[in-house]
Design a protein around this motif. Structure first.
Motif, PDB file in Angstrom:
ATOM      1  N   ASN A 491      59.511 -51.425  56.883  1.00  0.00           N
ATOM      2  CA  ASN A 491      58.991 -50.820  56.372  1.00  0.00           C
ATOM      3  C   ASN A 491      58.226 -49.996  57.619  1.00  0.00           C
ATOM      4  O   ASN A 491      58.828 -49.431  58.551  1.00  0.00           O
ATOM      5  N   ASN A 492      57.238 -48.685  57.523  1.00  0.00           N
ATOM      6  CA  ASN A 492      56.590 -48.463  58.615  1.00  0.00           C
ATOM      7  C   ASN A 492      55.085 -48.712  58.147  1.00  0.00           C
ATOM      8  O   ASN A 492      53.816 -47.802  58.633  1.00  0.00           O
ATOM      9  N   PHE A 493      55.074 -49.939  58.339  1.00  0.00           N
ATOM     10  CA  PHE A 493      54.183 -50.346  58.347  1.00  0.00           C
ATOM     11  C   PHE A 493      53.350 -50.402  59.247  1.00  0.00           C
ATOM     12  O   PHE A 493      53.883 -50.669  60.327  1.00  0.00           O
ATOM     13  N   SER A 494      51.937 -49.975  59.307  1.00  0.00           N
ATOM     14  CA  SER A 494      51.040 -50.004  60.996  1.00  0.00           C
ATOM     15  C   SER A 494      50.208 -51.300  60.842  1.00  0.00           C
ATOM     16  O   SER A 494      49.722 -51.690  59.849  1.00  0.00           O
ATOM     17  N   GLY A 495      48.878 -50.941  62.575  1.00  0.00           N
ATOM     18  CA  GLY A 495      48.310 -51.938  62.339  1.00  0.00           C
ATOM     19  C   GLY A 495      48.230 -53.357  62.536  1.00  0.00           C
ATOM     20  O   GLY A 495      49.879 -53.277  62.987  1.00  0.00           O
ATOM     21  N   SER A 496      47.443 -54.010  62.148  1.00  0.00           N
ATOM     22  CA  SER A 496      47.584 -55.314  63.042  1.00  0.00           C
ATOM     23  C   SER A 496      47.971 -56.812  61.356  1.00  0.00           C
ATOM     24  O   SER A 496      47.409 -55.861  60.547  1.00  0.00           O
ATOM     25  N   LEU A 497      48.415 -58.118  62.087  1.00  0.00           N
ATOM     26  CA  LEU A 497      48.969 -58.499  60.727  1.00  0.00           C
ATOM     27  C   LEU A 497      47.227 -59.292  60.235  1.00  0.00           C
ATOM     28  O   LEU A 497      46.624 -59.382  61.348  1.00  0.00           O
ATOM     29  N   PRO A 498      46.829 -59.287  59.605  1.00  0.00           N
ATOM     30  CA  PRO A 498      45.962 -59.645  59.054  1.00  0.00           C
ATOM     31  C   PRO A 498      45.973 -61.402  59.236  1.00  0.00           C
ATOM     32  O   PRO A 498      46.682 -61.854  58.818  1.00  0.00           O
ATOM     33  N   LYS A 499      44.983 -61.694  59.816  1.00  0.00           N
ATOM     34  CA  LYS A 499      44.786 -63.573  60.287  1.00  0.00           C
ATOM     35  C   LYS A 499      44.385 -64.429  59.687  1.00  0.00           C
ATOM     36  O   LYS A 499      44.966 -65.439  59.024  1.00  0.00           O
ATOM     37  N   GLU A 500      43.904 -63.671  57.705  1.00  0.00           N
ATOM     38  CA  GLU A 500      44.080 -64.145  56.884  1.00  0.00           C
ATOM     39  C   GLU A 500      45.038 -64.444  56.118  1.00  0.00           C
ATOM     40  O   GLU A 500      44.911 -65.997  55.399  1.00  0.00           O
ATOM     41  N   LEU A 501      46.513 -64.326  56.834  1.00  0.00           N
ATOM     42  CA  LEU A 501      47.822 -64.610  56.015  1.00  0.00           C
ATOM     43  C   LEU A 501      47.786 -66.220  56.535  1.00  0.00           C
ATOM     44  O   LEU A 501      49.006 -66.330  55.822  1.00  0.00           O
ATOM     45  N   THR A 502      46.752 -66.497  57.757  1.00  0.00           N
ATOM     46  CA  THR A 502      47.441 -67.939  58.055  1.00  0.00           C
ATOM     47  C   THR A 502      46.281 -69.356  56.874  1.00  0.00           C
ATOM     48  O   THR A 502      47.065 -70.477  57.132  1.00  0.00           O
ATOM     49  N   ASN A 503      46.600 -68.104  56.050  1.00  0.00           N
ATOM     50  CA  ASN A 503      45.480 -69.256  55.136  1.00  0.00           C
ATOM     51  C   ASN A 503      46.321 -69.286  53.804  1.00  0.00           C
ATOM     52  O   ASN A 503      46.622 -70.428  52.777  1.00  0.00           O
ATOM     53  N   LEU A 504      47.520 -68.957  54.141  1.00  0.00           N
ATOM     54  CA  LEU A 504      49.001 -68.966  53.047  1.00  0.00           C
ATOM     55  C   LEU A 504      49.523 -70.646  53.312  1.00  0.00           C
ATOM     56  O   LEU A 504      50.586 -70.897  53.921  1.00  0.00           O
ATOM     57  N   SER A 505      49.110 -71.205  52.536  1.00  0.00           N
ATOM     58  CA  SER A 505      49.682 -72.933  53.363  1.00  0.00           C
ATOM     59  C   SER A 505      51.073 -73.024  52.863  1.00  0.00           C
ATOM     60  O   SER A 505      51.541 -74.021  52.660  1.00  0.00           O
ATOM     61  N   HIS A 506      51.532 -72.526  51.840  1.00  0.00           N
ATOM     62  CA  HIS A 506      52.676 -72.764  51.092  1.00  0.00           C
ATOM     63  C   HIS A 506      53.970 -71.823  51.354  1.00  0.00           C
ATOM     64  O   HIS A 506      55.099 -72.053  50.786  1.00  0.00           O
ATOM     65  N   LEU A 507      53.884 -70.570  52.216  1.00  0.00           N
ATOM     66  CA  LEU A 507      54.701 -69.864  52.340  1.00  0.00           C
ATOM     67  C   LEU A 507      55.764 -70.814  53.538  1.00  0.00           C
ATOM     68  O   LEU A 507      55.462 -71.565  54.308  1.00  0.00           O
ATOM     69  N   VAL A 508      57.438 -70.301  53.256  1.00  0.00           N
ATOM     70  CA  VAL A 508      57.771 -70.872  53.223  1.00  0.00           C
ATOM     71  C   VAL A 508      59.299 -69.607  54.234  1.00  0.00           C
ATOM     72  O   VAL A 508      59.376 -69.872  55.156  1.00  0.00           O
ATOM     73  N   THR A 509      58.926 -69.089  53.825  1.00  0.00           N
ATOM     74  CA  THR A 509      59.386 -67.576  54.070  1.00  0.00           C
ATOM     75  C   THR A 509      58.877 -66.116  54.588  1.00  0.00           C
ATOM     76  O   THR A 509      58.453 -65.935  53.755  1.00  0.00           O
ATOM     77  N   PHE A 510      59.345 -65.650  55.601  1.00  0.00           N
ATOM     78  CA  PHE A 510      57.967 -64.830  55.967  1.00  0.00           C
ATOM     79  C   PHE A 510      58.646 -63.349  56.679  1.00  0.00           C
ATOM     80  O   PHE A 510      59.009 -63.746  57.985  1.00  0.00           O
ATOM     81  N   ASN A 511      58.499 -62.750  56.509  1.00  0.00           N
ATOM     82  CA  ASN A 511      59.484 -61.534  57.091  1.00  0.00           C
ATOM     83  C   ASN A 511      59.054 -60.113  57.300  1.00  0.00           C
ATOM     84  O   ASN A 511      58.365 -59.802  55.925  1.00  0.00           O
ATOM     85  N   VAL A 512      58.598 -59.818  58.014  1.00  0.00           N
ATOM     86  CA  VAL A 512      57.822 -57.904  58.319  1.00  0.00           C
ATOM     87  C   VAL A 512      58.335 -57.326  59.256  1.00  0.00           C
ATOM     88  O   VAL A 512      58.047 -56.904  60.482  1.00  0.00           O
TER      89      VAL A 512
END
Length: 946
Positions: A491-512
């Motif tokens: 996509n064309n997302f910009s800016g920084s990755l939110p640090k709050e994403l680290t709270n997603l404790s069940h996340l297995v697959t992540f792709n940006v």
């Protein structure tokens, strides 16, 4: 109380109890039989503690029922007691037993034929155990009273005993989910009292014998999941009482027998997963009692008949994976009781039928068709509070996502991927607070992710990849605490990755990957375990994961405030001095950059001159019929300054001398790195010699030799062995073992090899061997870089070996652009990450090339083929055919049907997964090998792949 003993002890106990009985005739036979039976069992849950040998009667024991008149045991009901052991002879003492229910336990061993010597036995249920061996003939030789028998879900093998025909009173027969095999015999149709016949999920084969219509009282029949061929039983419709018919998962051909229209009581009809073809019959509307209809995964064509509207009892219908055309008949709207509608993977077209939302549907799939137009969702509909699954993926839908989508308050899965939808994601999406899966990928959506997405609290999978979405990644995503998969790539997302994403404790697959994200990657949580490929394609991201350190934070230049007193700030002279320092550093950086660029131009020019000079020297030094003065054969010794020939085995005695190492008449082929020649050793053994044509890029001699010797130590049955090398400053040769069968490319594409047609089994074996070779390289942290069919060699035995590995290690000056032209010389195999300078090249680029290779082997087509007015990319062609249910058209016609669809389709899907555009979506080669082992049909012996 008698303590539980093992089976051997039980056998000793049995004659003892018989002796005791002979002394005391009052000793109850039922008690004796059950106590001996218990003695041979393991009872982990102590369910049989009430069984006491001192009791005069067993009628009060758990699992035991008695006839009130005779006070003898009539039913033994031990269903689900977790018992294990063997079925011993002691049960024969229960002479009044009518029902033997031992299902859902762990009984093992063979079936004891003595069971049918119990004279009044009517029901035998041994289902869901671990019984093995064949069904003994004797068990049915005295079965006049037997009415029901179930041996389902065991490990029984062999044929159905012919003696079964003796059970003339049999009403229910269930042998499903075993390993029974062979052809059915027509004697089965003599069991005229049968109400239920279930032979599903076995290995039966051949045609269904004629005469099934003699089972005039049959109400349910299932032959599903076997290997039956031929036509469906022509007279099946004469079994007028049939309520359930299941022939799914076989190889039946032809069409539906017309006699089926007489099955007016039939509620369940499943013929899915066969080879049925032709137009679907209009008379289906005569089967008015149908509640379940599944004709999926066949070759039916034409339009779905309007008569389906007569099936007003219909609850579930599945027409998917066929070749139906036209649009859904509006008469479907008369099926007011329908809950599930699946017409995916057909050739249906026209506007999306909006009337489907007026029904009380729970699951709808229109995926993989050719529907166009907008997603029209009427303002009033029945399904707002009912719909659970909506799949409109892989069509040609246009327009915006209607805001009414948020009204589906009970929706659990929404898939609208692979369409041409535009506009932004509506804020109403936040109303889907019960949705688990949301996939909007492969569209043309723009705008930002609405903050309302954070209200979708049940989401476990959110896929928005391959769109034109912009803006920052919404921090509201971090509130989706159940999220397991998040894909925002391409996509064309910009800016920084939110640090709050680290709270997603069940996340297995992540792709940006492949966005415009910047700044430092968050630390902690799942970010500590993500792979670099999941964030690749974002050049401005920094952090240890991407091996790109974040820039140090420099103090901002001091700005003088004219309204402030000097005493409150740094003296003016100091600020001016700081400013001069800053300017000086900037100037130095600019000057250094200019010098670096100029130096680069000079170096490139020198390299070009050197390359031309080296090539000229190589041409002069290499004389195909010369005296060989440039060669000095030795074992780790150098005789003169011209050259050094090393054979790791010590054998350097060539048949025509060292000067004949390269014989132009024996050239085998040419590739991106050089030409290959066949040469014979004096002992008669042939070797293949590769002349490298990348002299200007080769390492120094010491580094070259060190790397070649390391490669020479790599030994694997599926890798071409490097046997030696030759070195001069202007000429480098690699000496490999010679594979007489030629390359895979020649077997697939060259005319002179057409006589040695590769069978399906040979192709499968080649795929497995190649996978094993690559996996071994990856275990050694070695990337091949150049997977293609010309680098896979075929032994006469059919074994495949991967060659040309490790060459990139010899050439340190290679960057990915040179690799793109030199190494990846065969167009179509190159992983997309080669095109992006910021993406790290990993073993996943080999997996991509391997995926393309799989498709090449299965289809017999080149990775890229040039037509008169078009260019056909193999991956795209196969993916489109799979989406449209035409995958059989892709399989190499030279195989002439000699393949298993059970293997072919999963292998094709594996190829497409390996050739995924996103590296993180590709499996590693160890996973590939495990998948291939699972794909191989169980009927094929493992030896064929060894």
């Amino acid at each position: 109380m008698l303590v539980l003993v093992n089976t051997a002890a039980a056998l000793l106990l049995f004659p003892l109890l018989v002796f005791v009985q002979s002394l005391d005739p009052a000793f109850n036979d039922d008690v004796l039989g059950l106590i001996v039976f218990k003695a041979g069992l393991t009872d982990p849950q102590s369910r049989l503690t009430s069984w006491n040998e001192e009791d005069d009667s067993a009628c009060n024991w758990v699992g035991v029922k008695c006839d009130p008149t005779s006070n003898r045991v009539s039913e033994l009901l031990l269903d689900g007691f977790s018992l294990s052991g063997h079925l011993g002879r002691s049960l024969i003492r229960l002479q009044s037993l009518k029902v033997l229910q031992l299902s859902r336990n762990n009984f093992s061993g063979t079936i004891n034929p003595i069971l049918t010597q119990i004279p009044y036995l009517e029901t035998i249920d041994l289902s869901q155990n671990s019984l093995s061996g064949s069904i003994p003939e004797e068990i049915f030789q005295q079965c006049g009273s037997l009415k029901e028998i179930s041996l389902a879900k065991n490990n029984l093998t062999g044929l159905i005993p012919q003696s079964l025909t003796s059970c003339t009173n049999l009403k229910r027969l269930n042998f499903s989910s075993n390993l029974l095999s062979g052809q059915l015999f027509s004697g089965l149709w003599s069991l005229s009292s049968l109400r239920l016949l279930d032979l599903s999920d076995n290995l039966f084969e051949g045609e269904i014998p004629i005469g099934i219509d003699s089972l005039s009282v049959l109400k349910a029949v299932s032959f599903s999941k076997n290997k039956f061929v031929g036509w469906l039983p022509e007279n099946i419709g004469n079994c007028l009482l049939l309520k359930s018919v299941d022939f799914g998962g076989n190889y039946f051909s032809g069409g539906l027998p017309i006699s089926m229209r007489k099955l007016g009581f039939c509620r369940y009809l499943d013929v899915s997963g066969n080879l049925l073809a032709g137009d679907f019959p209009d008379w289906i509307g005569d089967m008015r009692s149908l509640e379940f209809l599944d004709v999926s995964s066949n070759n039916f064509s034409g339009q779905i008949p309007v008569t389906v509207g007569n099936l007003q009892s219909l609850k579930e219908v599945n027409f998917s994976n066929n070749r139906f055309t036209g649009n859904l008949p509006e008469s479907f709207g008369d099926c007011v009781n329908i809950k599930v509608l699946d017409v995916g993977q057909n050739l249906l077209s026209g506007n999306m039928p909006s009337w489907i939302f007026k029904l009380s549907l729970e699951r709808v799939s229109l995926s993989g068709n050719r529907y166009s137009g907008s997603m029209v969702i009427p303002s009033w509909m029945q399904s707002y509070q009912i719909l659970r699954v909506l799949d409109l993926s892989s069509n040609a839908l246009t327009g915006e996502i209607p805001s009414a989508i948020g009204n589906f308050s009970q929706l659990q899965a929404l898939n609208i991927s692979r369409n041409s939808l535009v506009g932004s994601i509506p804020a109403s999406i936040g109303q889907l607070n019960t949705t688990l899966v949301l996939d909007m990928s492969y569209n043309q959506l723009h705008g930002s992710i609405p903050v309302e997405i954070g209200n979708c609290s049940s989401l476990t999978s959110l896929v928005l990849s391959r769109n034109n979405l912009t803006g920052p990644i919404s921090v509201s995503i971090a509130t989706l605490s159940n999220l397991e998969l998040l894909d925002l790539s391409f996509n064309n997302f910009s800016g920084s990755l939110p640090k709050e994403l680290t709270n997603l404790s069940h996340l297995v697959t992540f792709n940006v990957s492949f966005n415009n994200l910047e700044g430092e990657l968050p630390v902690g949580g799942f970010f500590n375990t993500i792979t670099p490929s999941s964030v690749t394609g974002n050049p401005s991201l920094c952090g240890s994961i991407v091996n790109h350190s974040c820039p140090a934070v420099h103090p901002k230049p001091l700005v003088l405030n004219p309204n402030s007193s000097v005493s409150n700030h740094t003296p003016l002279s100091q600020n001016l001095r700081h400013k001069r320092i800053v300017l000086s550093i900037s100037s130095l950086v600019a000057i250094a950059a200019a010098i670096f660029i100029a130096l680069g131009v000079v170096i490139v020019s020198i390299l070009n001159v050197k390359a031309r000079t080296s090539m000229a020297r190589s041409a002069n030094a290499l004389t195909f019929s010369g005296t060989g003065d440039d060669y000095s054969p030795s074992n780790e010794t150098e005789a003169n300054s011209y050259g050094k020939l090393v054979m790791f085995s010590g054998d350097v005695d060539f048949e025509s001398g060292a000067h004949a190492l390269l014989n132009k008449n024996c050239e085998l082929g040419r590739g991106g790195f050089g030409s290959v020649y066949k040469t014979d050793l004096r002992c008669g053994r042939a070797v293949a010699i590769k002349k490298l044509n990348t002299t200007s890029l080769v390492k120094s001699r010491d580094d070259f030799e060190r790397e070649v010797k390391r490669l020479g130590k790599i030994k694997h049955e599926n890798l071409v062995q490097l046997e030696g090398y030759y070195w001069t400053p202007s000429l480098q040769l690699l000496i490999n073992e010679y594979i007489s069968g030629g390359s895979l490319h020649k077997h697939l594409h060259e005319v002179e090899y057409s006589g040695s047609l590769l069978t399906w089994r040979q192709r499968f074996k080649i795929i497995v061997c190649t996978a094993k070779g690559l996996a071994h390289l990856h275990r050694l942290n070695l990337i091949h870089y150049n997977i293609k069919s010309s680098n896979v060699m075929i032994e006469v035995s059919g074994e495949a070996k991967v060659g040309d590995f490790g060459l990139a290690k010899l050439l340190p000056a290679l960057d990915r652009y040179i690799l793109s032209s030199k190494v990846q010389s065969a167009l179509g195999y190159m992983a997309p990450e080669f095109a992006c300078q910021t993406v790290k090249i990993t073993e996943k680029c080999d997996v991509y090339g391997f995926g393309v290779l799989i498709l090449e082997v299965i289809t017999g087509k080149r990775p890229v083929e040039y037509m008169e007015d078009d260019v056909v990319v193999l991956c795209d062609m196969v993916r489109e055919a799979l989406d449209e249910g035409r995958v059989e058209e892709c399989i190499d016609k030279k195989l002439n049907g000699g393949y298993s669809m059970e293997e072919a389709i999963p292998v094709i899907k594996l190829g497409l997964i390996c050739a995924s555009q996103v590296p993180s979506n590709r499996p590693d080669m160890e996973e590939v090998i495990r998948i291939l082992e699972l794909i191989q049909c169980p009927s094929e012996s493992q030896e064929e792949l060894e």
